[in-house]
Design a protein around this motif. Structure first.
Motif, mmCIF file in Angstrom:
data_model
loop_
_atom_site.group_PDB
_atom_site.id
_atom_site.type_symbol
_atom_site.label_atom_id
_atom_site.label_comp_id
_atom_site.label_asym_id
_atom_site.label_seq_id
_atom_site.Cartn_x
_atom_site.Cartn_y
_atom_site.Cartn_z
ATOM 1 N N PRO A 124 35.817 23.754 47.043
ATOM 2 C CA PRO A 124 36.115 23.989 48.458
ATOM 3 C C PRO A 124 36.702 25.394 48.635
ATOM 4 O O PRO A 124 37.460 25.861 47.787
ATOM 5 N N ILE A 127 40.638 26.188 48.346
ATOM 6 C CA ILE A 127 41.394 26.365 47.107
ATOM 7 C C ILE A 127 41.419 27.849 46.715
ATOM 8 O O ILE A 127 42.252 28.282 45.940
ATOM 9 N N PRO A 131 45.035 32.760 47.410
ATOM 10 C CA PRO A 131 45.022 33.853 46.432
ATOM 11 C C PRO A 131 44.068 34.991 46.798
ATOM 12 O O PRO A 131 44.429 36.163 46.626
ATOM 13 N N TYR B 39 37.317 36.344 41.577
ATOM 14 C CA TYR B 39 37.332 35.818 42.946
ATOM 15 C C TYR B 39 37.214 34.299 43.048
ATOM 16 O O TYR B 39 37.429 33.738 44.102
ATOM 17 N N VAL B 40 36.818 33.616 41.971
ATOM 18 C CA VAL B 40 36.632 32.174 42.086
ATOM 19 C C VAL B 40 37.471 31.399 41.060
ATOM 20 O O VAL B 40 38.271 30.543 41.432
ATOM 21 N N ILE B 41 37.300 31.715 39.791
ATOM 22 C CA ILE B 41 37.959 30.898 38.762
ATOM 23 C C ILE B 41 39.468 31.110 38.758
ATOM 24 O O ILE B 41 40.254 30.158 38.859
ATOM 25 N N PRO B 43 41.528 32.400 41.079
ATOM 26 C CA PRO B 43 42.233 31.896 42.272
ATOM 27 C C PRO B 43 42.462 30.381 42.271
ATOM 28 O O PRO B 43 43.440 29.915 42.848
ATOM 29 N N ILE B 44 41.584 29.611 41.610
ATOM 30 C CA ILE B 44 41.811 28.159 41.567
ATOM 31 C C ILE B 44 43.146 27.893 40.873
ATOM 32 O O ILE B 44 43.984 27.133 41.375
ATOM 33 N N GLN B 46 45.580 30.036 40.433
ATOM 34 C CA GLN B 46 46.662 30.601 41.252
ATOM 35 C C GLN B 46 47.076 29.639 42.365
ATOM 36 O O GLN B 46 48.250 29.465 42.635
ATOM 37 N N SER B 47 46.075 29.004 42.992
ATOM 38 C CA SER B 47 46.386 28.068 44.074
ATOM 39 C C SER B 47 47.213 26.905 43.550
ATOM 40 O O SER B 47 48.169 26.464 44.192
ATOM 41 N N ILE B 48 46.824 26.390 42.378
ATOM 42 C CA ILE B 48 47.587 25.276 41.795
ATOM 43 C C ILE B 48 49.023 25.726 41.556
ATOM 44 O O ILE B 48 49.983 25.023 41.872
ATOM 45 N N ILE B 50 50.636 28.195 43.109
ATOM 46 C CA ILE B 50 51.336 28.422 44.383
ATOM 47 C C ILE B 50 51.783 27.100 45.004
ATOM 48 O O ILE B 50 52.778 27.050 45.724
ATOM 49 N N ALA B 278 48.393 25.448 50.006
ATOM 50 C CA ALA B 278 47.781 25.372 48.673
ATOM 51 C C ALA B 278 47.813 23.940 48.156
ATOM 52 O O ALA B 278 46.875 23.484 47.492
ATOM 53 N N ALA B 281 45.048 22.122 49.630
ATOM 54 C CA ALA B 281 43.810 22.595 49.006
ATOM 55 C C ALA B 281 43.617 21.970 47.630
ATOM 56 O O ALA B 281 42.494 21.634 47.249
ATOM 57 N N VAL B 282 44.719 21.807 46.893
ATOM 58 C CA VAL B 282 44.613 21.216 45.555
ATOM 59 C C VAL B 282 44.098 19.783 45.657
ATOM 60 O O VAL B 282 43.215 19.369 44.897
ATOM 61 N N PHE B 285 40.511 19.882 46.428
ATOM 62 C CA PHE B 285 39.820 20.319 45.210
ATOM 63 C C PHE B 285 39.643 19.153 44.243
ATOM 64 O O PHE B 285 38.567 18.979 43.654
#
Lengths: 282, 304
Positions: A124, A127, A131, B39-41, B43-44, B46-48, B50, B278, B281-282, B285
């Motif tokens: 999604p 997520i 960042p 840009y994808v892996i 940040p996942i 990082q979100s966790i 945050i 975040a 979002a987690v 996810f």
């Protein structure tokens, strides 16, 4: 063929089918037809509540010139092109190479790297949002076209790698083997032997990615604030806030926003569908 | 004439010849993998990370452990969004049989059918922003087409988008329009590739209509059905554009889904709560991960 071809059925059924087709199509596209008709209505019709009847006057030129002269819609469209075209080019550049590497070479973590691309393509957006936005702010890419292009190119590389890898895998491997035996270098094989064969895949992805990026709305709101980098999707949303209930203008704007991907689809239909239905047959 | 043998090559050339097949794939992968990781892996993760912090996006993040998750556990807005996500998932699935139905209707060879097929596919090509605007206008209780229909039958039209009970269904209906078109094109391609001999054989055995569809055609359409379900699930969980355009989550947050609620918490006039956003979002996810794992597992089986 299934269902049974209509020509083999009774004459009555055939006539019925020929009538049913256009009726079904009109009902299916009713929303679009209504928008087209409303985009040429006069403000008088809108105020009188004539949304659905035949327009009393045709304001084709007035409405469309109004949106181009009174709003930054031209700028939004231009931004959309500035975002979409470089994204398509960069994504294809990246994914031709990743797809090639994953399809041709055997190395230990090959399947793992491939799965990372595939899985990443499905995550999604939310997520990534915090960042990526923070990264863009810190590097000065926030609120710029470059920032959007870089993000989109990276993200679309996931889907494109999946596509390219499977496409190259289906090519005859003997071609590469014999080139190697002849002593052709690996980069030359990529460039002169495989690349020309990848043209259909490149065309399919180009139209698909063009449509995806043109229609992107989420990242346009997350990574852009001002008019200078705003694409048409987010622009239309902000104009909608200003044009309260001016449906003739909203409709004209919607038509303008929808036109480029629609044209792209019509011109490159075969490639578009080939790209979209990858994996639907096997 | 140079009769160089591999032994006579020294230094880099020899090393390259020996190791090139280990290095070249990584040279091809490097640019794409770098961008994708950046840009994808990354940040996942990082979100966790945050999600364990209290952060407004500007100042210093403050570590608060599981406090965000605890708050989420008691947050009504979260449950409304989760419930709506479930409704989206269930109702969005209607796109699969509806797409099949239209594909069966159009799978003929009469004059002009190709144009019909592409026109039916139209809704998928246009932006969801446009779809959202058009449907919002349909639902307009004073002059929308829905209102006209209700007036024609002497009823009072419901204000779909400002009624908590109808709003989510109204938005889903708008979302189904392009999604059905997508499923339709998948099935049209699938139908094109159904083996004609098998159909003829089944016809000779007296199979027809629904029985034929169920026992002969659908098994052959399984790859199309699989892709249709995958893209529909992903589409349902990604639903954001339509909600943002049509209702902005309203009325009173009753049409929010997780994707929209996350955005609203992290980045809107309701405040900049990046940590809490975040966290939402987690959760989203993790839900998506169930489907992604299933997809990867299936792919792995095919690759073996």
């Amino acid at each position: 063929m299934f269902p049974r071809p209509i020509e083999t059925l009774s004459h009555r059924t055939q006539v019925l089918y020929k009538f049913a087709l256009p009726i079904a199509l009109i009902l299916w596209l009713l929303p679009l037809l209504a928008v087209m008709l409303t985009s040429i209505r006069s403000p008088g019709d809108i105020n009188a509540g004539n949304y659905w009847g035949w327009p009393t006057d045709f304001n084709l030129i007035e409405n469309y010139s109004a949106i181009f002269t009174q709003t930054p819609i031209f700028k939004y469209i231009l931004n959309s092109f500035k975002i979409t075209i470089p994204t398509v080019a960069i994504t294809l550049f990246l994914s031709c190479m990743t797809g090639y590497a994953l399809a041709i070479y055997r190395f230990k973590v090959n399947l793992w790297v491939f799965f990372i691309f595939v899985a990443g393509n499905f995550v999604p957006f939310q997520i990534l949002m915090v960042p990526v936005r923070d990264f863009s702010v810190q590097t000065g890419l926030y609120d710029t076209i470059t920032g959007l292009v870089l993000f989109h190119s990276a993200f679309q590389a996931g889907f494109c790698t999946l596509f390219m890898r499977n496409f190259i895998k289906a090519l005859p491997f003997d071609l590469i083997e014999s080139a190697r035996v002849e002593g052709v270098g690996e980069f030359k094989i990529f460039w002169y032997i495989v690349m020309p064969l990848m043209r259909p895949a490149i065309a399919a992805l180009a139209v698909l990615i063009f449509t995806f990026i043109w229609n992107d709305y989420f990242w346009a709101t997350a990574l852009v604030q001002g008019d200078q980098a705003m694409p048409i999707t987010a622009g239309l949303k902000s104009l909608n806030g200003q044009w309260i209930a001016q449906w003739h203008l909203i409709s004209a704007g919607s038509i303008v926003a929808a036109l480029p991907p629609v044209l792209m689809f019509f011109l490159m239909q075969k490639h578009f569908i080939a790209g979209l239905t990858l994996g639907a047959v096997k | 004439m140079n009769l160089a043998t591999p032994q006579s090559q020294t230094g880099f050339a020899a090393w390259w010849k020996q190791h090139r097949f280990k290095i070249i794939p990584w040279l091809f992968l490097a640019p794409g993998l770098f961008m994708f990781t950046l840009y994808v892996i990354w940040p996942i993760f990082q979100s966790i990370w945050i999600s364990f912090y209290d952060w407004d996006g500007l100042g210093d993040p403050r570590f608060i452990g599981l406090a965000n998750y605890r708050e989420l556990w008691q947050d009504d807005g979260f449950y409304t969004s989760l419930k709506n996500n479930v409704i989206w998932l269930v109702l969005y699935m209607l796109a699969v049989p509806a797409g099949l139905f239209i594909a069966l209707f159009l799978n003929q060879t009469v004059f002009g059918i190709r144009l019909y097929k592409s026109l039916f596919f139209f809704p998928f090509v246009i932006s969801q922003v446009v779809v959202g605007l058009v449907f919002a206008w349909f639902y307009d209780p004073s002059n929308g087409i829905l209102a006209l229909i209700f007036h024609a039958f002497g009823g009072t039209p419901p204000a779909i988008l400002s009624d908590e009970n109808y709003v989510t269904y109204g938005i889903i209906a708008a979302g189904l329009w392009p999604q059905i078109a997508y499923c339709m094109i998948l099935y049209l391609t699938g139908l094109n590739n159904v083996a004609p001999e098998q159909i003829e054989a089944a016809r000779l055995d007296g199979a027809k209509g629904l029985r034929m569809l169920w026992h002969v055609i659908l098994p052959q359409l399984r790859p199309a059905t699989f892709i249709a379900i995958v893209v529909t699930v992903i589409g349902a969980l990604r639903s954001f554009d339509l909600i943002s355009i049509m209702t902005q989550g309203g009325p009173y947050g009753s049409s929010r889904v997780l994707a929209y609620y996350m955005y609203e918490t992290a980045l809107s006039e309701y405040g900049y709560r990046m940590g809490y956003g975040a966290t939402i979002a987690v959760i989203l996810f993790l839900i998506m991960m169930v489907y992604i794992s299933f997809f990867l597992w299936r792919m792995y089986q095919q690759e073996k």
